[in-house]
Write a protein that holds these residues in place. Structure first.
Motif, PDB file in Angstrom:
ATOM      1  N   VAL A  10      34.772  39.677  37.203  1.00  0.00           N
ATOM      2  CA  VAL A  10      35.700  39.625  38.333  1.00  0.00           C
ATOM      3  C   VAL A  10      35.290  40.618  39.406  1.00  0.00           C
ATOM      4  O   VAL A  10      35.320  40.313  40.606  1.00  0.00           O
ATOM      5  CB  VAL A  10      37.145  39.890  37.839  1.00  0.00           C
ATOM      6  CG1 VAL A  10      38.111  40.002  39.016  1.00  0.00           C
ATOM      7  CG2 VAL A  10      37.593  38.779  36.898  1.00  0.00           C
ATOM      8  N   VAL A  14      34.793  38.502  42.685  1.00  0.00           N
ATOM      9  CA  VAL A  14      36.049  38.335  43.427  1.00  0.00           C
ATOM     10  C   VAL A  14      36.156  39.416  44.501  1.00  0.00           C
ATOM     11  O   VAL A  14      36.283  40.609  44.171  1.00  0.00           O
ATOM     12  CB  VAL A  14      37.251  38.390  42.463  1.00  0.00           C
ATOM     13  CG1 VAL A  14      38.565  38.288  43.238  1.00  0.00           C
ATOM     14  CG2 VAL A  14      37.147  37.271  41.424  1.00  0.00           C
ATOM     15  N   CYS A  50      40.105  34.772  44.511  1.00  0.00           N
ATOM     16  CA  CYS A  50      39.455  33.902  43.539  1.00  0.00           C
ATOM     17  C   CYS A  50      37.946  33.932  43.727  1.00  0.00           C
ATOM     18  O   CYS A  50      37.433  34.518  44.689  1.00  0.00           O
ATOM     19  CB  CYS A  50      39.983  32.470  43.662  1.00  0.00           C
ATOM     20  SG  CYS A  50      39.801  31.759  45.291  1.00  0.00           S
ATOM     21  N   ARG A  51      37.235  33.318  42.815  1.00  0.00           N
ATOM     22  CA  ARG A  51      35.773  33.299  42.888  1.00  0.00           C
ATOM     23  C   ARG A  51      35.312  32.381  44.014  1.00  0.00           C
ATOM     24  O   ARG A  51      36.011  31.420  44.382  1.00  0.00           O
ATOM     25  CB  ARG A  51      35.195  32.837  41.548  1.00  0.00           C
ATOM     26  CG  ARG A  51      35.498  33.780  40.381  1.00  0.00           C
ATOM     27  CD  ARG A  51      34.899  33.241  39.094  1.00  0.00           C
ATOM     28  NE  ARG A  51      35.097  34.146  37.963  1.00  0.00           N
ATOM     29  CZ  ARG A  51      36.137  34.100  37.133  1.00  0.00           C
ATOM     30  NH1 ARG A  51      37.087  33.190  37.325  1.00  0.00           N
ATOM     31  NH2 ARG A  51      36.237  34.950  36.124  1.00  0.00           N
TER      32      ARG A  51
END
Length: 446
Positions: A10, A14, A50-51
């Motif tokens: 993450v 992100v 979010c990615r």
């Protein structure tokens, strides 16, 4: 799940999380920041939470809460985020409520609109009905509880059982409406798969008694723990509920272990979630559309370990349990603060539920704090089944006597502050529960 690997992934992918943590990833997972709705979800744009590329795959947008005072998050969902949801609901309905063997009328009495929980469940139960695998009929009256009861009145005699999916605080309203219409439902045929809020074991047994089930039945009320923010974190199972019942029938033991006679909910972990308990708060790490690393749910709880309970809980209850499971005590702010003394919502509800049926308690109450000239007073609105015989002064006496007996600190403060004040610090008003709408989720304290 590997929570450490997820945290690194993450941080790398992100933008919002990297911005929060900084350009250097801490070596220890425990040194990562605690995130919440305010410092993270409501601070960064959705595209940064979010990615990369995830926003191109969404098929659904829903809100995080139907009743939130703190601001809703509009959550996108991808098909892969929901791929197992319908199957898990179908499995629950077959295993716990035997919809494969019983002709079932299922009513969903939840908020719809943008709230993602109501939307997802409505979609899931319609899809289950469309499979034609089961004798399963659905209706979706939402929070129009009067319409829900009209459907029950019109169709109940065509079905072997009725499932009402709702919030626990709506059950007393539905029950009062059924009784006011004089609808006769066969004993042991009504079940409540519930969502959205904490409920006491006393409420489960109270509902069992109301609807003609043996008190030891565990599936009459059944729930999970999670939110639109986190998804499913844990879920009730028969074996976990039986341990909760063990403690709830031994309030002194519950008080010793959990600090309250209102035994917390006990649930088994969803393997896809990693749970920590920090300062009594439930903190969740979970991979999803918006991955969460150390997200503070603002719920209170803890983790129980099987071996730590040896000699306290009978082996026949412990042995079937996993090595560890969690308990949930409700919202972190689920208390009335009476001049520095915590009056726990669940404990007061348990006391009221245990009153004689002659008192007329309908199963729900709210508390309103009023401040005048810097003096706080608290009005309890106690909902009863009909108000013609409701004795407000008696309810006040019973409640204050209970609170004084339960807490010497409260008794000392109440007696002395009442003498010093020019107004009553606790008042009670009664109201007819059948006049309520189903919008009191998480609103015992108003």
């Amino acid at each position: 799940m590997n929570h450490i690997e997820l945290a690194h992934d993450v941080w790398q992918q992100v933008p919002a999380y990297r911005g929060l943590v900084g350009s250097t990833m801490p070596e220890r997972f425990e040194d990562l920041p605690i995130i919440n709705k305010h410092n993270y979800l409501l601070t960064y744009p959705m595209t940064e939470l979010c990615r990369p590329g995830s926003m191109d795959e969404i098929h659904l947008i829903g809100a995080s809460s139907g009743f939130s005072k703190t601001g809703a998050v509009f959550w996108p969902k991808r098909p892969c985020d929901e791929k197992d949801y319908i199957q898990s609901i179908e499995n629950l309905f077959v295993n716990a409520f035997h919809i494969d063997r019983r002709k079932t009328l299922c009513l969903e009495c939840l908020a719809f609109g943008m709230w993602i929980g109501g939307m997802q469940l409505a979609t899931a139960i319609r899809m289950i009905g469309l499979t034609e695998k089961y004798p399963f009929t659905i209706a979706t009256p939402g929070l129009d509880l009067r319409t829900a009861v009209e459907v029950i009145e019109a169709y109940h005699d065509r079905y072997e059982q009725i499932m009402i999916i709702t919030n626990p605080s709506n059950i007393p309203i539905i029950t009062a409406l059924i009784q006011s219409k004089g609808i006769h439902l066969s004993a042991g045929t009504v079940y409540f798969p519930v969502v959205g809020e904490y409920f006491s074991e006393s409420l489960r047994e109270h509902v069992c008694a109301e609807y003609g089930h043996p008190l030891e039945r565990t599936e009459v009320l059944r729930t999970g723990y999670g939110s639109a923010d986190t998804g499913e974190v844990s879920f009730e199972t028969e074996r976990a509920i039986r341990i909760r019942k063990f403690f709830s029938h031994r309030p002194e033991l519950s008080k010793q272990l959990f600090g309250t006679e209102d035994t917390p909910m006990m649930l088994e972990f969803n393997p896809a979630a990693y749970v920590e308990i920090l300062d009594g708060h439930i903190v969740v790490t979970k991979d999803q559309f918006i991955p969460l690393v150390r997200y503070d749910t603002n719920d209170c709880g803890g983790i129980l370990r099987r071996e730590d309970l040896r000699g306290i809980v009978p082996d026949e209850l412990l042995d079937p349990m996993p090595e560890q499971w969690m308990y949930v005590m409700g919202r972190a702010d689920n208390a009335v603060i009476f001049y520095g003394t915590n009056l726990m919502i669940g404990e007061m509800q348990q006391f009221l539920l245990n009153l004689s049926s002659q008192e007329g308690y309908g199963g729900l109450y709210t508390v309103h704090e009023k401040v005048e000239k810097d003096i706080s007073s608290f009005e309890f609105v106690i909902y009863t089944r009909g108000t013609e015989h409701a004795d407000e002064e008696r309810f006040k006496t019973l409640l204050v006597d209970y609170l004084c007996g339960n807490s010497a600190e409260f008794a000392f403060k109440y007696q002395n502050l009442s003498r010093s004040s020019d107004r009553p610090l606790i008042t009670v008003r009664t109201a007819d529960i059948s006049q309520l709408q189903g919008n009191l989720k998480h609103r015992f304290v108003i």
